[in-house]
Design an enzyme around this catalytic site. Structure first.
Site, PDB file in Angstrom:
ATOM      1  N   TYR A   9       0.828  -1.221   0.000  1.00  0.00           N
ATOM      2  CA  TYR A   9       0.000   0.000   0.000  1.00  0.00           C
ATOM      3  C   TYR A   9       0.863   1.273   0.000  1.00  0.00           C
ATOM      4  CZ  TYR A   9      -4.022  -2.934   0.071  1.00  0.00           C
ATOM      5  OH  TYR A   9      -4.955  -3.864  -0.307  1.00  0.00           O
ATOM      6  N   ARG A  54       1.385   1.844  -3.634  1.00  0.00           N
ATOM      7  CA  ARG A  54       0.144   2.362  -4.240  1.00  0.00           C
ATOM      8  C   ARG A  54      -0.015   3.857  -3.929  1.00  0.00           C
ATOM      9  NH1 ARG A  54       0.770  -2.044  -5.458  1.00  0.00           N
ATOM     10  NH2 ARG A  54       1.498  -0.878  -7.214  1.00  0.00           N
ATOM     11  N   GLN A  93     -15.533   1.492  -5.710  1.00  0.00           N
ATOM     12  CA  GLN A  93     -14.715   0.399  -5.160  1.00  0.00           C
ATOM     13  C   GLN A  93     -13.259   0.838  -5.085  1.00  0.00           C
ATOM     14  OE1 GLN A  93     -15.767  -3.644  -7.002  1.00  0.00           O
ATOM     15  NE2 GLN A  93     -16.775  -2.222  -8.365  1.00  0.00           N
ATOM     16  N   ASN A  94     -12.963   2.000  -5.677  1.00  0.00           N
ATOM     17  CA  ASN A  94     -11.564   2.436  -5.727  1.00  0.00           C
ATOM     18  C   ASN A  94     -11.130   3.011  -4.391  1.00  0.00           C
ATOM     19  OD1 ASN A  94     -11.771   1.700  -8.343  1.00  0.00           O
ATOM     20  ND2 ASN A  94     -11.911   3.769  -9.167  1.00  0.00           N
ATOM     21  N   VAL A  95      -9.870   2.748  -4.074  1.00  0.00           N
ATOM     22  CA  VAL A  95      -9.329   3.284  -2.825  1.00  0.00           C
ATOM     23  C   VAL A  95      -8.566   4.585  -3.080  1.00  0.00           C
ATOM     24  CG1 VAL A  95      -9.290   1.030  -1.701  1.00  0.00           C
ATOM     25  CG2 VAL A  95      -7.257   1.793  -2.947  1.00  0.00           C
ATOM     26  N   ASP A  96      -8.472   4.983  -4.348  1.00  0.00           N
ATOM     27  CA  ASP A  96      -7.823   6.270  -4.641  1.00  0.00           C
ATOM     28  C   ASP A  96      -8.772   7.421  -4.285  1.00  0.00           C
ATOM     29  OD1 ASP A  96      -9.439   7.205  -6.964  1.00  0.00           O
ATOM     30  OD2 ASP A  96      -8.537   5.524  -8.052  1.00  0.00           O
ATOM     31  N   HIS A 128     -14.398   0.050  -0.521  1.00  0.00           N
ATOM     32  CA  HIS A 128     -13.247  -0.791  -0.168  1.00  0.00           C
ATOM     33  C   HIS A 128     -12.153  -0.031   0.586  1.00  0.00           C
ATOM     34  CE1 HIS A 128     -14.484  -3.777  -3.590  1.00  0.00           C
ATOM     35  NE2 HIS A 128     -15.234  -3.868  -2.511  1.00  0.00           N
ATOM     36  N   GLY A 140     -16.314   1.017 -15.431  1.00  0.00           N
ATOM     37  CA  GLY A 140     -14.972   0.443 -15.249  1.00  0.00           C
ATOM     38  C   GLY A 140     -14.832  -0.572 -14.144  1.00  0.00           C
ATOM     39  N   SER A 177     -15.182  -4.977 -13.399  1.00  0.00           N
ATOM     40  CA  SER A 177     -15.421  -6.305 -13.974  1.00  0.00           C
ATOM     41  C   SER A 177     -16.627  -6.984 -13.319  1.00  0.00           C
ATOM     42  CB  SER A 177     -14.174  -7.173 -13.789  1.00  0.00           C
ATOM     43  OG  SER A 177     -13.896  -7.301 -12.406  1.00  0.00           O
TER      44      SER A 177
HETATM   45  P1  OAD Z   1     -11.041  -5.061 -12.165  1.00  0.00           P
HETATM   46  O1  OAD Z   1      -9.579  -4.960 -12.418  1.00  0.00           O
HETATM   47  O2  OAD Z   1     -11.608  -6.356 -11.750  1.00  0.00           O
HETATM   48  O3  OAD Z   1     -11.832  -4.594 -13.469  1.00  0.00           O
HETATM   49  C1  OAD Z   1     -11.448  -3.441 -14.150  1.00  0.00           C
HETATM   50  C2  OAD Z   1     -12.479  -3.139 -15.213  1.00  0.00           C
HETATM   51  O4  OAD Z   1     -12.103  -1.906 -15.794  1.00  0.00           O
HETATM   52  C3  OAD Z   1     -12.562  -4.185 -16.340  1.00  0.00           C
HETATM   53  O5  OAD Z   1     -13.920  -4.500 -16.600  1.00  0.00           O
HETATM   54  C4  OAD Z   1     -11.919  -3.456 -17.534  1.00  0.00           C
HETATM   55  O6  OAD Z   1     -12.496  -3.831 -18.779  1.00  0.00           O
HETATM   56  C5  OAD Z   1     -12.250  -2.010 -17.199  1.00  0.00           C
HETATM   57  N1  OAD Z   1     -11.362  -1.011 -17.805  1.00  0.00           N
HETATM   58  C6  OAD Z   1     -10.068  -1.105 -18.163  1.00  0.00           C
HETATM   59  N2  OAD Z   1      -9.640   0.058 -18.680  1.00  0.00           N
HETATM   60  C7  OAD Z   1     -10.685   0.919 -18.656  1.00  0.00           C
HETATM   61  C8  OAD Z   1     -10.892   2.278 -19.032  1.00  0.00           C
HETATM   62  N3  OAD Z   1      -9.910   3.015 -19.560  1.00  0.00           N
HETATM   63  N4  OAD Z   1     -12.110   2.817 -18.845  1.00  0.00           N
HETATM   64  C9  OAD Z   1     -13.127   2.098 -18.312  1.00  0.00           C
HETATM   65  N5  OAD Z   1     -12.998   0.813 -17.933  1.00  0.00           N
HETATM   66  C10 OAD Z   1     -11.796   0.237 -18.094  1.00  0.00           C
HETATM   67  O7  OAD Z   1     -11.391  -3.895 -11.115  1.00  0.00           O
HETATM   68  P2  OAD Z   1     -12.677  -3.732 -10.164  1.00  0.00           P
HETATM   69  O8  OAD Z   1     -13.883  -4.287 -10.811  1.00  0.00           O
HETATM   70  O9  OAD Z   1     -12.693  -2.331  -9.715  1.00  0.00           O
HETATM   71  O10 OAD Z   1     -10.726  -4.667  -4.129  1.00  0.00           O
HETATM   72  O11 OAD Z   1     -12.239  -4.656  -8.965  1.00  0.00           O
HETATM   73  C11 OAD Z   1     -13.033  -4.695  -7.817  1.00  0.00           C
HETATM   74  C12 OAD Z   1     -12.198  -4.908  -6.584  1.00  0.00           C
HETATM   75  O12 OAD Z   1     -11.308  -6.015  -6.775  1.00  0.00           O
HETATM   76  C13 OAD Z   1     -11.260  -3.776  -6.259  1.00  0.00           C
HETATM   77  O13 OAD Z   1     -11.909  -2.745  -5.563  1.00  0.00           O
HETATM   78  C14 OAD Z   1     -10.199  -4.419  -5.434  1.00  0.00           C
HETATM   79  C15 OAD Z   1     -10.026  -5.685  -6.234  1.00  0.00           C
HETATM   80  O14 OAD Z   1      -9.581  -6.793  -5.568  1.00  0.00           O
HETATM   81  C16 OAD Z   1      -9.898  -4.705  -3.062  1.00  0.00           C
HETATM   82  O15 OAD Z   1      -8.686  -4.632  -3.145  1.00  0.00           O
HETATM   83  C17 OAD Z   1     -10.605  -4.866  -1.772  1.00  0.00           C
END
Ligand code: OAD
Length: 229
Positions: A55, A58, A88-91, A106, A174, A176
């Protein structure tokens, strides 16, 4: 007249164009670091030094990053909508762009909290980003990243569900949709409410969702065009 309620749920893709890695895309963070080592309660108990160091890295990335046009576009929508961001972003890029209401599911990278008294939460400053197992708060207690680790409860999910169920327009950007309970927010949106999903590589979603298959910056520009009165 009362503004309609716009609720926006964002994930790592929101900040990708600010130079912050996503997690599950190829080359993403979880390719480089085993998630259960650096972001789980067990991992923290096993090797807290590694988790602090993860972290710290990060945070150094975050202070160099800037909000992108997508973050800023969501602020523009506040003129016409009572706007709430659930992230869900920590930023802190939504806050730095100027979003008024941001709910972190998160946790927050720029904060740490007391291990002994979790209600004691401290904001780190740009000049003081690094913590270790030896870092102490003003009471002499050890601190930990203010992050929701895997295997821990998500304290803000209740207010997030409430916001989703009150939305007049709901937007997902953005993510998954792989991590619960965050991914379940979509299910609390009332029937008939317009739902948009901006992602260049979207997860499968129900038919009633309008998918904008594009990066966040371009997608938010399109969203502003669609939603402005
Ligand atoms: P993921 O890395 O699982 O998914 C990222 C998503 O962003 C994917 O669907 C990509 O297609 C999309 N993506 C990539 N580039 C992009 C762009 N320029 N514009 C828009 N979308 C784009 O990330 P999260 O779904 O946020 O938790 O993951 C959820 C959680 O999993 C996070 O909060 C984190 C992680 O483990 C913790 O650490 C607790």
């Amino acid at each position: 007249m009362k503004k309609p309620k716009l609720v926006i749920s964002t994930g790592a893709g929101m900040s990708a164009e600010s130079g912050i890695s996503t997690f599950r895309d190829s080359g993403g963070l979880w390719d480089k670091y085993p998630v259960m080592d650096v972001a789980s309660a067990d991992g923290f108990a096993r090797n807290p030094e590694l988790v602090h160091s993860f972290y710290n890295t990060r945070r150094h990335e975050l202070v160099k990053a800037q909000p992108n046009a997508g973050h800023r576009g969501l602020v523009e929508l506040e003129q016409w909508y009572d706007t709430y961001v659930i992230t869900q972003n920590v930023d802190n890029l939504h806050e730095r762009a100027g979003s008024e209401h941001v709910l972190h599911l998160h946790g927050e990278l720029m904060k740490v909290r007391s291990m002994k008294h979790p209600e004691r939460v401290y904001e780190l400053s740009e000049g003081n980003l690094d913590t270790t197992v030896d870092t102490r708060d003003e009471y002499g207690d050890a601190v930990r990243p203010h992050i929701v680790f895997f295997q821990e409860a998500v304290p803000n999910i209740e207010p997030a569900i409430e916001l989703a169920s009150e939305a007049d327009v709901f937007v997902v950007i953005g993510t998954s949709l792989a991590v619960y309970p965050a991914a379940s927010l979509l299910h609390y949106v009332r029937r008939g409410v317009p739902v948009y999903y901006i992602d260049p590589n979207p997860a499968p979603v129900p038919d009633y969702v309008t998918v904008l298959r594009m990066p966040a910056t371009k997608g938010v520009e399109e969203l502003v065009r669609l939603l402005r009165p």
